[in-house]
Design an enzyme around this catalytic site. Structure first.
Site, mmCIF file in Angstrom:
data_model
loop_
_atom_site.group_PDB
_atom_site.id
_atom_site.type_symbol
_atom_site.label_atom_id
_atom_site.label_comp_id
_atom_site.label_asym_id
_atom_site.label_seq_id
_atom_site.Cartn_x
_atom_site.Cartn_y
_atom_site.Cartn_z
ATOM 1 N N THR A 54 0.868 -1.186 0.000
ATOM 2 C CA THR A 54 0.000 0.000 0.000
ATOM 3 C C THR A 54 0.904 1.235 0.000
ATOM 4 O O THR A 54 2.127 1.099 0.014
ATOM 5 C CB THR A 54 -0.899 0.036 1.253
ATOM 6 O OG1 THR A 54 -0.102 0.404 2.384
ATOM 7 C CG2 THR A 54 -1.562 -1.309 1.520
ATOM 8 N N CYS A 55 0.295 2.426 0.040
ATOM 9 C CA CYS A 55 1.141 3.623 0.021
ATOM 10 C C CYS A 55 1.920 3.780 1.334
ATOM 11 O O CYS A 55 2.881 4.530 1.398
ATOM 12 C CB CYS A 55 0.305 4.862 -0.271
ATOM 13 S SG CYS A 55 -1.089 5.049 0.817
ATOM 14 N N ASN A 56 1.490 3.088 2.366
ATOM 15 C CA ASN A 56 2.167 3.219 3.654
ATOM 16 C C ASN A 56 3.014 2.024 4.036
ATOM 17 O O ASN A 56 3.671 2.044 5.073
ATOM 18 C CB ASN A 56 1.149 3.462 4.771
ATOM 19 C CG ASN A 56 0.770 4.923 4.859
ATOM 20 O OD1 ASN A 56 1.589 5.784 4.558
ATOM 21 N ND2 ASN A 56 -0.444 5.199 5.235
ATOM 22 N N HIS A 103 1.335 -8.476 14.289
ATOM 23 C CA HIS A 103 1.479 -7.311 13.416
ATOM 24 C C HIS A 103 0.396 -7.294 12.339
ATOM 25 O O HIS A 103 -0.255 -6.269 12.114
ATOM 26 C CB HIS A 103 2.863 -7.296 12.771
ATOM 27 C CG HIS A 103 3.068 -6.139 11.846
ATOM 28 N ND1 HIS A 103 3.386 -4.876 12.312
ATOM 29 C CD2 HIS A 103 2.939 -6.030 10.499
ATOM 30 C CE1 HIS A 103 3.460 -4.046 11.288
ATOM 31 N NE2 HIS A 103 3.188 -4.723 10.174
ATOM 32 N N SER A 113 -2.197 1.944 11.230
ATOM 33 C CA SER A 113 -2.330 2.927 10.153
ATOM 34 C C SER A 113 -1.909 4.310 10.615
ATOM 35 O O SER A 113 -1.899 4.608 11.811
ATOM 36 C CB SER A 113 -3.789 2.992 9.689
ATOM 37 O OG SER A 113 -4.179 1.750 9.181
ATOM 38 N N GLU A 118 -8.676 3.754 10.460
ATOM 39 C CA GLU A 118 -9.222 3.893 9.103
ATOM 40 C C GLU A 118 -9.562 2.506 8.528
ATOM 41 O O GLU A 118 -8.979 1.497 8.940
ATOM 42 C CB GLU A 118 -8.237 4.663 8.197
ATOM 43 C CG GLU A 118 -6.831 4.102 8.151
ATOM 44 C CD GLU A 118 -6.600 3.236 6.949
ATOM 45 O OE1 GLU A 118 -7.496 3.162 6.111
ATOM 46 O OE2 GLU A 118 -5.530 2.611 6.857
ATOM 47 N N GLN A 124 -7.526 -3.371 1.679
ATOM 48 C CA GLN A 124 -6.228 -3.650 1.046
ATOM 49 C C GLN A 124 -5.685 -5.017 1.479
ATOM 50 O O GLN A 124 -5.094 -5.739 0.674
ATOM 51 C CB GLN A 124 -5.240 -2.526 1.387
ATOM 52 C CG GLN A 124 -5.621 -1.214 0.696
ATOM 53 C CD GLN A 124 -4.868 -0.012 1.248
ATOM 54 O OE1 GLN A 124 -4.523 0.035 2.429
ATOM 55 N NE2 GLN A 124 -4.634 0.975 0.406
ATOM 56 N N GLY A 193 -17.273 29.751 -3.996
ATOM 57 C CA GLY A 193 -15.814 29.780 -4.059
ATOM 58 C C GLY A 193 -15.305 28.439 -4.538
ATOM 59 O O GLY A 193 -16.086 27.510 -4.773
ATOM 60 N N ALA A 194 -13.986 28.349 -4.678
ATOM 61 C CA ALA A 194 -13.447 27.120 -5.265
ATOM 62 C C ALA A 194 -12.179 26.666 -4.577
ATOM 63 O O ALA A 194 -11.227 26.225 -5.199
ATOM 64 C CB ALA A 194 -13.183 27.355 -6.747
ATOM 65 N N GLU A 196 -9.673 24.318 -2.165
ATOM 66 C CA GLU A 196 -9.426 22.879 -2.267
ATOM 67 C C GLU A 196 -10.271 22.078 -1.279
ATOM 68 O O GLU A 196 -10.847 21.043 -1.640
ATOM 69 C CB GLU A 196 -7.931 22.628 -2.016
ATOM 70 C CG GLU A 196 -7.529 21.217 -2.369
ATOM 71 C CD GLU A 196 -6.123 20.888 -1.882
ATOM 72 O OE1 GLU A 196 -5.331 21.819 -1.689
ATOM 73 O OE2 GLU A 196 -5.849 19.695 -1.701
#
Lengths: 343, 285
Positions: A54-56, A103, A113, A118, A124, A193-194, A196
């Site tokens: 995963t990304c982590n 683990h 995480s 989360e 995943q 407005g716009a 993020e």
């Protein structure tokens, strides 16, 4: 003579051991994963394996009889990543046997995480296991461990508050909207407005099936672009006062130096729909909505600080549950490993 | 199964015990942040309601009429009606807190009516036993009070949720309560239902009064009409969006308190009746 007990090895890296630059460097692409699988299978040093990427984290779970199998896997991983073993050792995550099971259980439950509790990680882990299953690289040991880890993660979520509350500004705003309106299927959203965060919030509201979403921006082209992206409408900025009477949720994030929504405007809007609440989310700095608006009946005004504070409170609540959840997980993981090691 | 040991008061007493268990379970869940099971909440209330129903059934058999002969019976009937509605519509709320509140109201009314023996020691003249229409009038009238009781509970839930959202303190019951729009819709439906039921009750009574005006208790009639007019006015104001949100919820709670308070003078004005000869009626000493 009884066959030797299988040993479990975990080799990899995670956000706890490696900074983002290293995790980017060590991530396994699909091709590399396939190459690693082929090498491990061909070498015959491991009997089962599963890769969680995963990304982590990149975590390789293997079973083997050889007590040195973990080192072989690490060496193979470094060769594939073109990395000296000593360098990898500095950021490596290594666990064996029961510790490796604990683990994995913690990972699946979201305890390991970055954003504790989360739920994405559970999906995943499921995917990693499914991929390994379809490749035929898992057997009796990893099957049992992964299935129990997935089950344990569900138990932890239902018996502790580890996954309760929203932890980002956008999701807190959506959660509040649901506590005001219930299902958002009948709710009309106006994004002024716009910015993020406003865009993220609008996206989150849209994902909860908000009925319509309208964009009002001083730059009409930008409003049109967002409307196209989210399947919404455009409201000319000058018609903001009239627009307030027709919507339920307003997300503001302009760069205006003064308030763009005044108490008078909201009072007028509420006159047209007194029994329907109006939820105003002010994500701008300086603020876009006059604070006095909050005192109007049936109007709910939340600014960036309010939402950030609520997200922080939810994070703290989750952290407070970590020990209880970890205790649950450790007991279950140890019991699983005891059964496996005992044959 | 031998249920002869269950008298009216013991059945209702044990039923109240189940309501109290639901209340304690809810309190424990909230205090210790333990997950509140809707099924457990519902089961406690259902068990209490079954025993309460059995107790009221026994009393009805003894008096050969709907058990609305004294303050004890009226309070029990209000609690019974309110709980019945919760059991019917509660699952649609998807909130265990309504069960907790229903259990609280039923416990309060149950303990209160059991604690004052005088409320059950006198048998009032069962005017309704003489005519099915009057029986219907009385039963529907008190049932509508149960509807207003549930309205008061959901209004209270609305006010609690509103307070959470206004103060931006999203702890405690916040996660357990439905949205304020859902609560508001439920309040409006309960109000309309209650006003309709009480209207039918008054119409049924009117048919009987026209035939025998001597049975009419003026104070009772005035109080019941006042309750109906008050709730009817609130209903019209809500439909016309003149009374909405917080003021609407507050008025619903206050009106129910006033409605319950009006039962005392109404009941006190009714003539006591000596127990029928040979009839063994299980009452408080």
């Amino acid at each position: 003579m009884t066959p030797p007990s299988p040993q479990l090895f975990l080799v990899g890296t995670s956000h706890h051991t490696a900074p983002i630059e290293w995790r980017e460097r060590l991530a396994l692409s699909a091709e590399k994963q396939a190459a690693l699988a082929a090498t491990l299978r061909a070498a015959g040093t491991v009997t089962e394996f599963c890769v969680l990427n995963t990304c982590n984290r990149v975590e390789i779970y293997v079973t083997a009889v050889d007590p040195e199998a973990g080192s072989h896997v690490a060496a193979e991983f470094c060769r594939l990543q073109d990395l000296p073993e000593e360098t990898f050792a500095a950021v490596a995550l290594r666990r064996t046997n029961c510790d490796a099971v604990v683990h994995l259980f913690e990972v699946a439950a979201g305890l390991d995480s970055q954003m504790v509790g989360e739920t994405e990680i559970l999906g995943q882990v499921k995917t990693a296991y499914a991929v390994a299953q379809s490749a035929g690289s898992v057997g009796a040991v990893l099957n049992r461990i992964f299935q129990k880890a997935l089950h344990s993660a569900k138990v932890v979520r239902s018996e502790t508050a580890i996954g309760e509350g929203q932890v980002s500004v956008a999701t807190v705003a959506v959660s509040l909207a649901e506590k005001i309106f219930g299902h958002l299927g009948e709710s009309h959203v106006l994004a002024v407005g716009a910015g993020e965060i406003a865009e993220k919030t609008a996206k989150a509201l849209r994902s909860r099936e908000a009925r319509t979403i309208t964009f009002a921006n001083r730059t009409v082209a930008r409003a049109q672009q967002l409307a196209q992206e989210f399947g919404g409408n455009v409201l000319p900025f000058e018609q903001l006062t009239g627009g307030l009477g027709c919507v339920d949720i307003v997300v503001c994030s302009t760069a205006a130096p003064t308030a763009v929504i005044t108490e008078g405007m909201v009072r007028q809007a509420m006159h047209e729909r007194p029994s329907r609440p109006l939820f105003l989310i002010d994500l701008a700095l300086p603020r876009d909505i006059e604070p006095a608006v909050a005192s109007l009946p049936n109007v709910f005004l939340y600014n960036l600080d309010d939402l950030a504070r609520l997200a922080e409170e939810n994070i703290a609540l989750r952290r407070a549950e970590i020990d209880r959840a970890r205790h649950l997980v450790t007991g279950r993981a140890a019991a699983v490993w005891q059964k496996i090691a005992g044959g | 199964m031998d249920l002869s040991f269950l008298t009216t008061r013991t059945s209702i007493g044990i039923g109240t015990g189940f309501y109290a268990a639901g209340l304690l379970y809810g309190s424990w869940s909230l205090c210790f942040r333990h997950r509140h099971s809707r099924i457990a909440s519902y089961a406690f209330v259902l068990a209490g309601w079954i025993l309460q129903t059995y107790g009221l059934l026994l009393r009805g058999r003894q008096t050969h009429s709907c058990p609305l002969g004294n303050t004890f019976e009226i309070l029990q009937f209000v609690a019974w009606s309110c709980t019945l509605l919760y059991l019917a519509v509660g699952p649609a709320f998807r909130t265990s807190v309504l069960g907790f509140f229903s259990a609280t109201l039923a416990t309060a009314l149950g303990l209160g009516s059991l604690a004052v023996p005088a409320w059950d020691s006198v048998m009032r003249k069962p005017t309704f036993a003489t005519s099915p229409l009057t029986e219907l009038h009385a039963a529907l009238g008190v049932f509508s009070y149960g509807v207003f009781g549930l309205l008061a509970l959901t209004s209270l839930l609305y006010l609690i949720q509103l307070r959470h959202l206004r103060n931006k303190r999203l702890t405690g019951w916040f996660a357990l309560l439905p949205s304020i729009v859902e609560l508001d819709h439920m309040n409006l439906r309960l109000l309309g239902f209650g006003v309709t039921i009480l209207g039918i009750a008054l119409a049924a009574g009117r048919l009987n009064w026209s035939g025998s005006p001597e049975v009419v208790h003026l104070s009772k009639l005035a109080a019941t009409i006042a309750v109906w007019v008050a709730y009817g006015t609130v209903f019209v104001l809500r439909l016309r969006q003149r009374l909405v949100a917080r003021p609407f919820a507050i008025v619903s709670v206050v009106l129910f308190a006033a409605t319950m308070a009006s039962l005392w003078p109404v009941n006190a004005s009714r003539r006591p009746l000596p127990p029928p000869a040979g009839a063994a009626v299980d009452r408080a000493p």
